[in-house]
Design a protein around this motif. Structure first.
Motif, short mmCIF file in Angstrom:
data_model
loop_
_atom_site.label_atom_id
_atom_site.label_comp_id
_atom_site.label_asym_id
_atom_site.label_seq_id
_atom_site.Cartn_x
_atom_site.Cartn_y
_atom_site.Cartn_z
N LEU A 48 -15.44 -25.94 -20.43
CA LEU A 48 -15.06 -24.67 -21.46
C LEU A 48 -15.49 -23.39 -20.69
O LEU A 48 -15.00 -22.56 -21.00
CB LEU A 48 -15.78 -25.02 -22.58
N CYS A 49 -16.67 -23.27 -20.11
CA CYS A 49 -17.28 -22.10 -19.82
C CYS A 49 -16.12 -21.19 -18.62
O CYS A 49 -16.00 -20.17 -18.93
CB CYS A 49 -18.49 -21.98 -18.79
N PRO A 50 -15.47 -21.97 -17.99
CA PRO A 50 -14.50 -21.25 -17.16
C PRO A 50 -13.25 -20.62 -17.89
O PRO A 50 -12.69 -19.67 -17.33
CB PRO A 50 -13.81 -22.26 -16.15
N LYS A 51 -13.01 -20.97 -19.14
CA LYS A 51 -12.20 -20.57 -19.80
C LYS A 51 -12.38 -19.57 -20.92
O LYS A 51 -11.70 -18.85 -21.83
CB LYS A 51 -11.68 -21.72 -20.80
N VAL A 52 -13.77 -18.90 -20.85
CA VAL A 52 -14.43 -17.95 -21.86
C VAL A 52 -14.59 -16.62 -20.79
O VAL A 52 -15.47 -16.36 -20.15
CB VAL A 52 -15.68 -18.30 -22.04
N PRO A 53 -13.31 -15.63 -21.14
CA PRO A 53 -13.33 -14.57 -20.07
C PRO A 53 -14.45 -13.47 -20.57
O PRO A 53 -14.73 -12.58 -19.72
CB PRO A 53 -11.93 -14.16 -20.17
N LEU A 54 -14.74 -13.46 -21.92
CA LEU A 54 -15.47 -12.43 -22.06
C LEU A 54 -16.97 -12.42 -21.62
O LEU A 54 -17.23 -11.14 -21.26
CB LEU A 54 -15.68 -12.36 -23.86
N ILE A 55 -17.57 -13.17 -21.62
CA ILE A 55 -18.86 -13.44 -21.04
C ILE A 55 -19.18 -13.91 -19.83
O ILE A 55 -20.14 -13.65 -19.17
CB ILE A 55 -19.69 -14.11 -22.05
N GLY A 56 -18.05 -14.54 -19.02
CA GLY A 56 -18.32 -15.08 -17.84
C GLY A 56 -18.87 -16.39 -17.74
O GLY A 56 -19.73 -16.80 -18.77
N ARG A 57 -18.56 -17.14 -16.75
CA ARG A 57 -19.29 -18.66 -16.55
C ARG A 57 -20.49 -18.78 -16.44
O ARG A 57 -21.12 -19.47 -17.14
CB ARG A 57 -18.21 -19.23 -15.30
N THR A 58 -21.07 -17.88 -15.76
CA THR A 58 -22.66 -17.82 -15.60
C THR A 58 -23.31 -17.66 -16.70
O THR A 58 -24.41 -18.43 -17.26
CB THR A 58 -23.15 -16.81 -14.73
N GLN A 59 -22.84 -16.53 -17.75
CA GLN A 59 -23.57 -16.30 -18.90
C GLN A 59 -23.31 -17.30 -19.93
O GLN A 59 -24.11 -17.88 -20.73
CB GLN A 59 -23.09 -15.01 -19.46
N CYS A 60 -22.25 -17.99 -19.89
CA CYS A 60 -21.90 -19.22 -20.80
C CYS A 60 -22.81 -20.37 -20.53
O CYS A 60 -23.38 -20.78 -21.38
CB CYS A 60 -20.45 -19.58 -20.59
N GLU A 61 -22.91 -20.75 -19.31
CA GLU A 61 -23.88 -21.53 -18.83
C GLU A 61 -25.25 -21.36 -19.11
O GLU A 61 -25.98 -22.12 -19.62
CB GLU A 61 -23.65 -22.06 -17.31
#
Length: 123
Positions: A48-61
Motif C-alpha cells: 500500500l505505501c508505494p501507492k500513496v503519492p502524497l506522503i511517500g513510502r518512507t513516511q507511510c512506513e
C-alpha cells in the motif's frame, strides 16, 4: 493378544500426549493480535505505501510503525476468535470505509504458530 494391548496402550498414550501438547500451545487472541499487527504492517508497507503519492513510502512506513497500538485495536475489533481447545480459528474482517477495499482473513492457530488459511480483498 498381549502385543496388541501394548500397541493400543502406547497409541493411546501418544494421542493423549499430543492432545495435551496441542492444548498447552493453543495460541490465545492476544498472540494472534500481535501476529496480525506485524503481518498487516509488513503487507501495507510492501503493497500500500508505494501507492500513496502524497506522503511517500518512507513516511507511510513510519506512520505504520508508530501507530502499532491503533492498528492492533483495529484488528482486535474486527476479529472473531473460535477456540477449539486444541487449536483456534481466527476470522478477521477489516474495513476502513465504503470507498476502500475491505479484507477478510482466516487464520489457524496451532502449536503456538499461525497459518493464514485464507486472505482476500473484497470490494
Amino acid at each position: 493378544m498381549k502385543r496388541w494391548k501394548i500397541v493400543a496402550i502406547a497409541g493411546g498414550l501418544f494421542v493423549a500426549a499430543l492432545g495435551a501438547i496441542m492444548a498447552a500451545t493453543n495460541p490465545r487472541q492476544d498472540a494472534y493480535e500481535a501476529f496480525a499487527t506485524q503481518a498487516l504492517i509488513v503487507y501495507a508497507g510492501e503493497n500500500l505505501c508505494p501507492k500513496v503519492p502524497l506522503i511517500g513510502r518512507t513516511q507511510c512506513e513510519t506512520l505504520l510503525s508508530t501507530n502499532q497500538a491503533e492498528i492492533r485495536r483495529f484488528i482486535s475489533q474486527g476479529t472473531e476468535w473460535r477456540n477449539y481447545f486444541f487449536l483456534s480459528v481466527y476470522t478477521t474482517d477489516l474495513a476502513i470505509s465504503n470507498w476502500l477495499p475491505s479484507y477478510h482473513f482466516e487464520t489457524l492457530g496451532v502449536f503456538g504458530q499461525f497459518i493464514v488459511l485464507q486472505a482476500r480483498e473484497e470490494r
